[in-house]
Design an enzyme around this catalytic site. Sequence first.
Site, PDB file in Angstrom:
ATOM      1  N   ILE A 186      15.000  -0.868  -2.185  1.00 59.60           N
ATOM      2  CA  ILE A 186      15.237   0.149  -1.317  1.00 59.60           C
ATOM      3  C   ILE A 186      14.099   0.134  -0.083  1.00 59.60           C
ATOM      4  O   ILE A 186      14.064   0.867   0.873  1.00 59.60           O
ATOM      5  CB  ILE A 186      14.770   1.406  -1.892  1.00 59.60           C
ATOM      6  CG1 ILE A 186      13.199   1.398  -2.668  1.00 59.60           C
ATOM      7  CG2 ILE A 186      15.728   1.698  -3.039  1.00 59.60           C
ATOM      8  CD1 ILE A 186      12.575   2.865  -3.039  1.00 59.60           C
ATOM      9  N   ASP A 187      13.368  -1.160  -0.070  1.00 62.58           N
ATOM     10  CA  ASP A 187      12.547  -1.290   1.068  1.00 62.58           C
ATOM     11  C   ASP A 187      13.017  -1.963   2.068  1.00 62.58           C
ATOM     12  O   ASP A 187      12.296  -1.903   3.153  1.00 62.58           O
ATOM     13  CB  ASP A 187      11.053  -2.291   0.284  1.00 62.58           C
ATOM     14  CG  ASP A 187      10.381  -1.430  -0.616  1.00 62.58           C
ATOM     15  OD1 ASP A 187      10.400  -0.082  -0.815  1.00 62.58           O
ATOM     16  OD2 ASP A 187       9.407  -2.036  -1.565  1.00 62.58           O
ATOM     17  N   HIS A 240       4.896  -0.158  -0.080  1.00 60.92           N
ATOM     18  CA  HIS A 240       3.654  -0.465  -0.150  1.00 60.92           C
ATOM     19  C   HIS A 240       3.306  -1.316   0.808  1.00 60.92           C
ATOM     20  O   HIS A 240       2.290  -1.557   1.687  1.00 60.92           O
ATOM     21  CB  HIS A 240       3.115  -1.036  -1.490  1.00 60.92           C
ATOM     22  CG  HIS A 240       2.838   0.038  -2.559  1.00 60.92           C
ATOM     23  ND1 HIS A 240       1.749   0.847  -2.406  1.00 60.92           N
ATOM     24  CD2 HIS A 240       3.397   0.380  -3.712  1.00 60.92           C
ATOM     25  CE1 HIS A 240       1.721   1.623  -3.300  1.00 60.92           C
ATOM     26  NE2 HIS A 240       2.475   1.610  -4.386  1.00 60.92           N
ATOM     27  N   GLN A 268      13.558   8.405  -5.130  1.00 60.37           N
ATOM     28  CA  GLN A 268      14.187   7.649  -4.167  1.00 60.37           C
ATOM     29  C   GLN A 268      14.773   6.410  -4.720  1.00 60.37           C
ATOM     30  O   GLN A 268      15.687   5.789  -3.755  1.00 60.37           O
ATOM     31  CB  GLN A 268      12.923   7.061  -3.085  1.00 60.37           C
ATOM     32  CG  GLN A 268      12.411   8.282  -2.212  1.00 60.37           C
ATOM     33  CD  GLN A 268      11.039   7.913  -1.888  1.00 60.37           C
ATOM     34  OE1 GLN A 268      10.799   7.682  -0.827  1.00 60.37           O
ATOM     35  NE2 GLN A 268       9.861   8.041  -2.744  1.00 60.37           N
ATOM     36  N   GLY A 300      14.543  -8.047  -5.444  1.00 61.19           N
ATOM     37  CA  GLY A 300      13.768  -7.976  -4.337  1.00 61.19           C
ATOM     38  C   GLY A 300      13.080  -9.349  -3.906  1.00 61.19           C
ATOM     39  O   GLY A 300      13.249 -10.452  -4.641  1.00 61.19           O
ATOM     40  N   ARG A 311       2.095  25.176   8.022  1.00 61.60           N
ATOM     41  CA  ARG A 311       1.394  24.143   7.398  1.00 61.60           C
ATOM     42  C   ARG A 311       1.692  22.909   7.907  1.00 61.60           C
ATOM     43  O   ARG A 311       2.783  22.564   8.261  1.00 61.60           O
ATOM     44  CB  ARG A 311       1.735  24.285   5.752  1.00 61.60           C
ATOM     45  CG  ARG A 311       0.902  25.421   5.017  1.00 61.60           C
ATOM     46  CD  ARG A 311       1.602  25.446   3.446  1.00 61.60           C
ATOM     47  NE  ARG A 311       0.646  26.291   2.632  1.00 61.60           N
ATOM     48  CZ  ARG A 311       1.168  26.768   1.618  1.00 61.60           C
ATOM     49  NH1 ARG A 311       2.454  26.588   1.222  1.00 61.60           N
ATOM     50  NH2 ARG A 311       0.472  27.488   0.889  1.00 61.60           N
TER      51      ARG A 311
END
Length: 371
Positions: A149-150, A194, A297, A125, A185
């Site tokens: 994955i970001d 992040h 994930q 990355g 709910r």
Amino acid sequence: MEICPNLNSQEEMQMKRIGLLTSGGDCQALNAAMRGVVKGLSSNVKDLEVYGFLNGYKGLIYGDYRLLTSADFSGILTKGGTIIGSSRQPFKLMRVPDENGLDKVEAMKHTYYKLNLNCLVILGGNGTQKTANLLREEGLNIIHLPKTIDNDIYGTDVTFGFQSAINIATDAIDCIHTTAASHNRAFIVEVMGHKVGWLTLYAGIAGGADIILLPEIPYDIKNVVEAINNRTKAGKGFTILAVAEGAISKQDASLSKKEYKEKLAKRKFPSVSYELANQIMDKADIEVRVTVPGHTQRGGSPCPYDRVLCTRLGAAAAKAILDDDYGYMIGMVNNKTKRIPLKDVAGKLKTVDPDSQMIAEAKRTGISFGD
Ligand code: F6P
């Protein structure tokens, strides 16, 4: 390594010696990408040596590697993780000697030259890419493949791992939907990311989330509560929130980086989702639960899209190596593989544009971003 008879007259005399390295957080399609590179080369050169550096840059720094054979690349298209291991070696520490005073950059160059490599293929990355560019500046032949994955690597439309992670995060939201509806709910599903919200945005829309909170679009808790209350008033007893790990309130976004870090250090909740759940329960008449799919994930088998993407990126990387053309990230732009100069992209982040068409369309369908 065993060679396939696919040689043309120009290439058949070639001998190639390459290194492979996977660095940073893993993802589902690293093996598929390495396989693409190796198959793309072994079908087209007379003699191929492939060195796998173990556990990311550590392997290159400390000369920890394995000579890989064609058997290593057989049956790995569908295998998650990385056959050569990975680790996080922060870019900012690369110029800092290790605990024994070892100069890491010189050590990496030493390993590269000792093995007489033609090229080092680095899969990773943003941080990994910065170190790849540093090694390029130091004179090494580098090809970088955009993994995460970001999906936050600048210069490529998509990174590998992203689509597989969307599938998993979407599955998580789908599962939560049925239980949320039964119990009336609000459910927060915390999605990885992040700094950027691509994964949350795609999984949120695909999973039919009612509220999506991203690092790029600071939220106001009042708007989040209002969106939940509006659903309750409309007779919908439950609400699904897809919340990125790095989701941030407007108030926190106005703090300096230092102030925000200090605030995070003092936070009594394990993540933003729990803090948010607490605030929602304070202000709205609804029970809230938090689900964190976390590293699932990044796990499991790559989805078919990522297998194809990695096979193409790997084959395009092999072509650059056959051409002796180095210093690039191999990206995907408008469904075409492309050699993108590392110097033009290293250190840049691809973030979600709050003013993009996609966000406007999501809002038009009634999704709240809390802004
Ligand atoms: O690799 C990217 C990523 O999965 C982010 O989405 C996530 O925030 C982070 O890595 C988690 O890092 P670690 O595996 O070191 O806990």
